[in-house]
Design an enzyme around this catalytic site. Structure first.
Site, PDB file in Angstrom:
ATOM      1  N   SER A 127      31.052  42.433  45.861  1.00 57.02           N
ATOM      2  CA  SER A 127      30.876  41.266  44.992  1.00 57.02           C
ATOM      3  C   SER A 127      29.708  41.379  44.021  1.00 57.02           C
ATOM      4  CB  SER A 127      30.713  40.006  45.838  1.00 57.02           C
ATOM      5  OG  SER A 127      31.961  39.589  46.351  1.00 57.02           O
ATOM      6  N   LYS A 130      30.498  40.830  40.429  1.00 60.35           N
ATOM      7  CA  LYS A 130      30.515  39.508  39.805  1.00 60.35           C
ATOM      8  C   LYS A 130      29.367  39.336  38.805  1.00 60.35           C
ATOM      9  CE  LYS A 130      32.851  36.918  43.511  1.00 60.35           C
ATOM     10  NZ  LYS A 130      33.020  37.920  44.575  1.00 60.35           N
ATOM     11  N   SER A 331      29.760  33.302  45.841  1.00 57.80           N
ATOM     12  CA  SER A 331      30.553  34.527  45.763  1.00 57.80           C
ATOM     13  C   SER A 331      32.043  34.216  45.798  1.00 57.80           C
ATOM     14  CB  SER A 331      30.187  35.500  46.890  1.00 57.80           C
ATOM     15  OG  SER A 331      30.570  36.820  46.543  1.00 57.80           O
TER      16      SER A 331
END
Length: 498
Positions: A127, A130, A331
Site C-alpha cells: 500500500s 498509494k 489505507s
C-alpha cells in the site's frame, strides 16, 4: 546495535499519557512546519479544474472559500545527521533472517541521501503505492476539487442517477464536515423531489382541497448512469481470494460507505456498489414523494444519461484533498482505485484500470522526474506485480513535504501518526516507542511484504524523509519485519546522529 541518543526516551507509568499528548502536539507541529505553504499562493498557481465537455457536471466548480496562510517552513539551521553514524544505527535494525529490507533516508531540506540499503532496487511496495496514487490525484484534479452525484431528467417519467466518482456516499442525509458521507442520497432524493414539485406539488394540493380528485398518480422510473468509468470493474492483477475477503471489489463511479455495507465494516464488500447506491436512492426518492401523488416504479436499470437532460439536483463530496487523506490514513484500496480512475479521466485517458496505471506513471514523471524502473499493475498496491524503489518513495515523501508543487502538501495530513491513528494506531510500542506521536508514515502490508514510508523530525530538529520496504518475507514471521521497520523509523526520530 548502537544506542539511540536524544531527549525522546520512552516514558512509562503515570507519565505515559502526558508523553502521548506531548508527542501528538509535536506531530501536529511537524505537519504545520513541514507543510509551509500559503493556500492563497496555491490557489493562484494551481486552480481547481472546471468540468470538461467529456465529463459534464461530475466536478464541482472551484471553491470561493477564503484563503488561509500556512505556517513557516522548518529552519535548515538544524544539524544534518552524519551518514556513517546513521548507517551504524540503522543497518543492524534492518537485518532480517528471512527476506530483505531496502531503505532510503533523505534530508528533506536538501534531498541529500543520508542512508541507503539497496535503496535503488525496485520492490513490491504494497500500500505504499498509494503515495503515488495520492500524487496523481492531487496534481491532476487538485485538493479542492469536489465530486458531484446528480439526478437528471431526460423525459417526464424518468430520473437518472448519474455517478460522478464519489465512493463515499451516505444512504441518509448529507453530513456537512464529514469525509465519509459528506454527500447523502436522502438529501439528493429530497432535492430531486422538490425539483419535481410542479407536478407533485399540484397533486398534493389537489388532494388536500375539496375539489374533485386529481388525475391518477404519475409514475417515475429511476435509472442509473455509471458510465463515467469504463472497462472491467475488476483488475486482472487482483487475486480472487483478495476480492472474496473484501480487500477490494468491482470498482464503480458511485458507492455507499466506500463500497462497504457500513462505514469501516470488515468482510466481503458489495459486488455491485453502484446498483446498491441506486436502489438506496430509489427508496429515498419514493419516501420523499410519498403523499404527493407521484409514485416511484420498482427496480433500477442502467442507462447513459443524455447530455441534453435537465439536471434536477446534485450533492457534492468532500474535497479530494480530504478524500486522499482518508485513503492514506485508512489505507482504503477501493477509494485508491476510484481516485486513480478520476485522475486518469481528468488527464484525458480512460477511467479504467489501464488509465489509472497510466495516470500513476504520468504522476511519477511530473513529481519524480522519471518513471524508469516503475512497474505498476494497479493503484492500491494490492498486486504483487507492482515495483518501486525505496529511493523513489522517500523522494515522493520529500516532494510532498517541501517540493515545489504545493498541491502535494494536501497529502501530509493523511500520513498516520505512530501509535495514535489510522493504520499506525496500534504500532510503535515497546522498543519503538521513541517514534510514538513523532513519526508519520504510510504503511504497506501483504503476506510477504511490509513497508513504511514517511517523515519525522529528529532530536536536533531536522526533517527527514524515509522509506523502508521488506520483501520475500515468511508470512508467519512478517511481524518481525514490521517491528524492524518501526524500530528504524523510531531511531530516526530519536537520533542526534552526530
Amino acid at each position: 546495535m548502537s544506542t539511540q541518543r536524544g531527549p525522546r526516551a520512552p516514558l512509562t507509568g503515570l507519565w505515559a499519557p502526558l508523553a502521548a499528548a506531548v508527542a501528538l502536539a509535536v506531530a501536529v507541529a511537524v505537519v504545520l512546519v513541514a507543510t509551509g505553504l500559503a493556500t492563497e499562493a496555491r490557489s493562484a498557481l494551481f486552480p481547481a479544474p472546471t468540468p470538461t465537455a467529456t465529463a459534464p457536471g461530475w466536478l464541482a466548480p472551484p471553491s470561493s472559500a477564503p484563503a488561509v496562510v500556512g505556517a513557516t517552513p522548518l529552519s535548515t539551521a538544524a544539524p544534518v545527521p552524519e551518514a556513517d553514524r546513521l548507517a551504524r544505527d540503522l543497518a543492524p535494525r534492518l537485518a532480517l533472517g528471512a527476506g530483505s529490507i531496502g531503505g532510503t533516508v533523505l534530508d528533506a531540506a536538501t534531498g541529500r541521501v543520508l542512508f541507503s540499503q539497496a535503496g535503488g532496487d525496485g520492490r513490491v511496495p504494497a500500500s505504499n503505492l498509494k503515495l503515488l496514487t495520492a500524487a496523481a490525484v492531487l496534481t491532476s484534479l487538485g485538493p479542492e476539487a469536489r465530486l458531484r452525484t446528480r439526478t437528471v431528467r431526460p423525459d417526464a417519467g424518468t430520473v437518472v442517477l448519474a455517478g460522478g466518482g464519489d465512493a463515499m456516499l451516505a444512504a441518509g442525509p448529507s453530513q456537512p464536515g464529514a469525509v465519509m458521507g459528506r454527500a447523502g442520497l436522502a438529501t439528493l432524493a429530497a432535492d430531486t423531489a422538490k425539483a419535481l414539485a410542479p407536478a407533485a406539488g399540484a397533486a398534493h394540493d389537489a388532494a388536500a382541497s375539496p375539489q374533485p380528485a386529481p388525475s391518477p398518480p404519475r409514475t417515475v422510473t429511476v435509472r442509473l448512469d455509471d458510465t463515467l468509468f469504463t472497462g472491467p470493474a475488476l483488475s486482472p492483477a487482483w487475486d480472487p481470494a483478495d476480492v472474496a475477503a473484501g480487500e477490494i471489489a468491482p470498482v464503480y463511479p458511485l458507492a455507499l460507505n466506500g463500497a462497504r455495507t457500513a462505514p469501516a465494516a470488515a468482510g466481503p464488500r458489495p459486488q455491485d456498489a453502484a446498483l446498491d447506491a441506486a436502489n438506496a436512492f430509489r427508496d429515498a426518492l419514493a419516501a420523499a414523494l410519498a403523499g404527493t401523488g407521484v409514485t416511484v416504479a420498482a427496480g433500477v436499470s442502467r442507462v447513459t444519461a443524455p447530455a441534453e437532460g435537465q439536471e434536477l439536483a446534485a450533492v457534492e463530496s468532500a474535497p479530494l484533498g480530504e478524500q486522499v487523506d482518508y485513503m492514506l490514513r485508512e489505507s482504503d484500496n477501493y477509494l485508491a482505485e476510484v481516485l486513480a480512475r478520476l485522475a486518469a479521466h481528468a488527464q484525458g485517458g480512460p477511467a479504467a484500470n489501464e488509465g489509472a496505471v497510466a495516470a500513476l506513471r504520468a504522476a511519477a514523471v511530473r513529481v519524480l522526474g522519471t518513471a524508469d524502473g516503475l512497474e505498476i499493475a494497479d493503484a492500491c498496491g494490492l498486486s504483487l506485480g507492482n515495483r518501486i524503489s525505496p529511493a523513489a518513495l522517500a523522494t515522493l515523501v520529500r516532494e510532498m513535504a517541501v517540493g515545489s508543487d504545493e498541491r502535494l502538501r494536501a497529502a501530509l495530513g493523511g500520513f498516520p501518526v505512530a501509535a495514535l491513528d489510522g493504520t499506525l494506531g496500534s504500532r510503535f510500542a515497546g522498543s519503538a516507542a521513541a517514534g510514538a506521536g513523532v513519526v508519520r508514515a504510510k504503511t504497506g502490508t501483504l503476506n510477504t511484504v511490509a513497508a513504511l514510508s514517511g517523515y519525522t523530525v529528529d532530536a536536533d530538529g531536522r526533517l527527514l524523509a524515509f522509506s523502508f520496504v521488506a520483501n520475500g518475507l515468511d508470512p508467519g514471521r512478517r511481524g518481525e519485519a514490521v517491528q524492524a521497520l518501526d524500530g528504524a523509523a523510531a531511531a530516526l526520530a530519536a537520533c542526534g546522529c552526530r
